[in-house]
Design a protein around this motif. Structure first.
Motif, PDB file in Angstrom:
ATOM      1  N   ALA A  13       0.761  -1.475   0.117  1.00 21.48           N
ATOM      2  CA  ALA A  13      -0.405   0.305  -0.207  1.00 21.48           C
ATOM      3  C   ALA A  13       1.161   1.299   0.306  1.00 21.48           C
ATOM      4  CB  ALA A  13      -0.781   0.026   1.018  1.00 21.48           C
ATOM      5  N   VAL A  14       2.111   1.227   0.566  1.00 24.57           N
ATOM      6  CA  VAL A  14       3.172   2.110   0.751  1.00 24.57           C
ATOM      7  C   VAL A  14       3.813   2.426  -0.737  1.00 24.57           C
ATOM      8  CG1 VAL A  14       5.184   3.276   1.269  1.00 24.57           C
ATOM      9  CG2 VAL A  14       3.182   2.375   2.466  1.00 24.57           C
ATOM     10  N   ALA A  15       3.643   1.213  -1.086  1.00 25.78           N
ATOM     11  CA  ALA A  15       4.456   1.105  -2.527  1.00 25.78           C
ATOM     12  C   ALA A  15       3.730   2.105  -4.062  1.00 25.78           C
ATOM     13  CB  ALA A  15       5.263   0.242  -3.073  1.00 25.78           C
ATOM     14  N   GLU A  16       1.881   1.771  -3.630  1.00 30.72           N
ATOM     15  CA  GLU A  16       1.285   2.260  -4.920  1.00 30.72           C
ATOM     16  C   GLU A  16       0.601   3.774  -4.222  1.00 30.72           C
ATOM     17  OE1 GLU A  16       0.254   1.208  -7.197  1.00 30.72           O
ATOM     18  OE2 GLU A  16       1.533  -0.246  -7.010  1.00 30.72           O
ATOM     19  N   PHE A  17       0.837   4.464  -2.983  1.00 28.16           N
ATOM     20  CA  PHE A  17       0.420   5.199  -3.122  1.00 28.16           C
ATOM     21  C   PHE A  17       1.632   6.699  -3.317  1.00 28.16           C
ATOM     22  CE2 PHE A  17       2.235   8.850   0.407  1.00 28.16           C
ATOM     23  CZ  PHE A  17       0.829   9.873  -0.378  1.00 28.16           C
ATOM     24  N   TYR A  18       2.897   5.945  -3.915  1.00 24.77           N
ATOM     25  CA  TYR A  18       4.346   6.886  -4.068  1.00 24.77           C
ATOM     26  C   TYR A  18       4.242   6.838  -5.126  1.00 24.77           C
ATOM     27  CZ  TYR A  18       5.682   8.283   0.393  1.00 24.77           C
ATOM     28  OH  TYR A  18       5.770   8.826   2.471  1.00 24.77           O
ATOM     29  N   ALA A  19       3.477   5.742  -5.684  1.00 20.82           N
ATOM     30  CA  ALA A  19       3.521   4.811  -7.304  1.00 20.82           C
ATOM     31  C   ALA A  19       1.865   6.439  -7.976  1.00 20.82           C
ATOM     32  CB  ALA A  19       2.670   3.676  -7.734  1.00 20.82           C
ATOM     33  N   ALA A  20       1.761   5.932  -7.097  1.00 20.23           N
ATOM     34  CA  ALA A  20       0.176   6.858  -7.529  1.00 20.23           C
ATOM     35  C   ALA A  20       0.604   8.264  -7.827  1.00 20.23           C
ATOM     36  CB  ALA A  20      -1.509   6.286  -7.350  1.00 20.23           C
TER      37      ALA A  20
END
Ligand code: AMP
Ligand code: ZN
Length: 510
Positions: free
Chosen positions: A119-126
């Motif tokens: 979720a952390v990675a997806e947050f920064y990816a977005a």
């Protein structure tokens, strides 16, 4: 016209021809971000120069098949030699987010669970995709239709394991006594060809820490990790060598191969990627595929500096696009500011430069609006912009001379300021001129970007005047007045620093 491009591999400026037998399409792999924080504008200098290269090739008529990875695997923070040292980047990102949540400073609209690494990675990816779209990176448009063009390494673990198995079978990799799989640099003669390093000069831990235990188990100090068994790592996967995680060079070799093939035309990154990342990618890819070439051309952007030092996350001297938008900058100005200096020179980021870029874009936009209103007016063929377009392309073909290209455009813009009456003999119309201007923007890419800045208003002339007044007060030994001015600047969100080159200033980023 043929593009001439400096190739880091051959250290020559060479005419660009793609592998495609029809000469039409180009395969291009761009190293992307590690999504453990917001990308800073230094990162975007590298990404945007790759975008300018892509847009230039597109203007020349090529079809670009570009891939950019978004690294979501928790690689290590202190991992110059890829032997698994330091802290897991995703752990760092998670604690950064948890802290922000506690202090109520979590970015707007963020509802991410800091204990979930994906979720952390997806947050920064977005956030990265949002910033990249705001800055006009064409790869983001491609990825909207075909998300596999911006792949996540966590989706390629199976392929990574397969490449490691091939490398072991070919005697290019080995399982050491600590259970870690290493690439054997001595097994690959061309190791060092890209960076100019030789195996003899390579010392383990260069630029990082030296772990004597790890060194003892490797065949050569320069050997780098391909797979590390580690049952405690935050993100880990089963493998023939135990549950663990891949080395950080592996993913780009694997995704380039899976999505673009054994041999590709172009590969880009920032200058710090040359060694070890790209050197190791070449070794892995060539040894796994057996091909003599991995990427035919290597394109590297020099660093963006702030006050003469590299802008970097670890130094904490960085601005994100979000910081600048909050201070009133527009994405178009940030884009131009980051592409206007030649990619093989360092660029120094200043607020004044950003302001100049904005002024520049405003002039181009005014001319575009005027031409749009007057496009049916009769004019001579080959007007100033149509002529400038030829010089614009010629400059870009000289190893992406963006400054020369902008110079050609501005000469034409100046001609419009002088020629109050553009009417010609009627054999053409100003439509042709408008089209030439829009074609040039296909590379500069500023017209389609957000024209409005954020709510902030950074008044550079006011800041300059206050700094000047403070210097006068100091000369006159009016210390109280000088301090008052410093406080006024602080209230405006501006920090000042007195040094041997005079007083410099920067915006304060919370
Ligand atoms: P990272 O997210 O740290 O992997 O970096 C992403 C990309 O940004 C890499 O290609 C780096 O080479 C590049 N990069 C990092 N810092 C800078 C900088 N100050 N100027 C230009 N490129 C940079
Ligand atoms: Zn890479």
């Amino acid at each position: 016209m043929q593009l001439k491009l400096h190739n880091t591999l051959t250290k020559q400026t060479e005419g660009f021809t793609p592998l495609d037998p029809d000469g039409k399409s180009v395969t291009f792999y761009s190293c992307g971000p590690t999504v453990y924080d917001f990308a800073h504008i230094g990162n975007f200098r590298a990404f945007l120069n790759a975008d300018v290269l892509r847009r230039t090739l597109e203007l020349l008529g090529y079809k670009i098949n570009q891939v950019m990875n978004i690294t979501d695997v928790g690689h290590m923070t202190d991992d110059t030699v890829a032997d698994g040292g330091g802290e897991d980047k995703m752990k760092v990102a998670a604690s950064r987010l948890a802290e922000a949540k506690k202090s109520g400073k979590l970015p707007k609209n963020a509802s991410v669970d800091p204990s979930d690494p994906m979720a952390v990675a997806e947050f920064y990816a977005a956030a990265f995709l949002e910033d990249s779209a705001a800055l006009g990176m064409r790869i983001v448009d491609d990825a909207k239709n075909n998300p596999s063009l911006m792949p996540r390494p966590t989706q390629y673990i199976k392929e990574m394991i397969a490449m490691v198995e091939t490398l072991i079978e070919n005697d290019h990799a080995y399982v050491a006594s600590d259970g870690v799989v290493y690439f054997s640099v001595q097994s690959f003669d061309a190791y060092g060809a890209l960076s100019g390093n030789t195996i003899e000069t390579l010392r383990s831990g260069e630029g990082g820490r030296v772990d004597m235990e790890t060194q003892a188990v490797k065949r050569s100090p320069a050997d780098f990790m391909l797979w590390k068994p580690d049952a405690t790592h935050l993100m880990r996967w089963p493998s023939p060598w135990g549950e663990g995680y891949p080395g950080w060079h592996l993913e780009c070799s694997v995704m380039a191969n899976s999505l673009l093939g054994n041999e590709i035309d172009l590969h880009s990154g920032g200058e710090d990627n040359i060694f070890p990342h790209h050197e190791c990618e070449i070794a892995q890819s060539r040894c796994a595929t057996g091909c003599d070439t991995f990427s035919r051309y290597w394109f590297h952007t020099r660093f963006l500096l702030v006050d003469g030092t590299k802008m970097s996350k670890s130094k904490g001297n960085f601005y994100t696009l979000r910081d600048l938008l909050e201070k009133g900058a527009t994405p178009a100005a940030v884009r131009l500011e980051l592409i206007k200096t030649h990619y093989r020179s360092n660029a120094n980021f200043t607020m004044q430069g950003l302001k100049d870029s904005q002024r520049q874009i405003d002039r181009w936009r005014r001319l575009k609006d005027w031409l749009t209103d007057h496009k049916d007016v009769a004019a001579n063929p080959n007007g100033p912009l149509a002529t400038a377009k030829k010089q614009f392309i010629t400059s870009l073909c000289e190893d992406l001379n963006v400054a020369g290209a902008i110079g050609a455009l501005n000469e034409a813009v100046n001609a419009y300021a002088i020629e109050t009456s553009p009417e010609g003999n009627g054999s053409s119309t100003l439509q042709e001129e408008l089209e030439a201007l829009l074609d040039m923007d296909q590379v500069l890419g500023v017209f389609d970007l957000e024209t409005e800045g954020g709510s902030g208003d950074l008044d550079v002339s006011k800041i300059d005047a206050l700094i000047e007044a403070r210097l006068t007060a100091r000369d006159e030994k009016e210390w109280g007045r000088a301090d008052e001015i410093r406080d006024e600047l602080l209230k405006m969100g501006v920090a000042i620093k007195d040094g041997s080159d005079g007083t410099t200033w920067s915006i304060i980023v919370q």
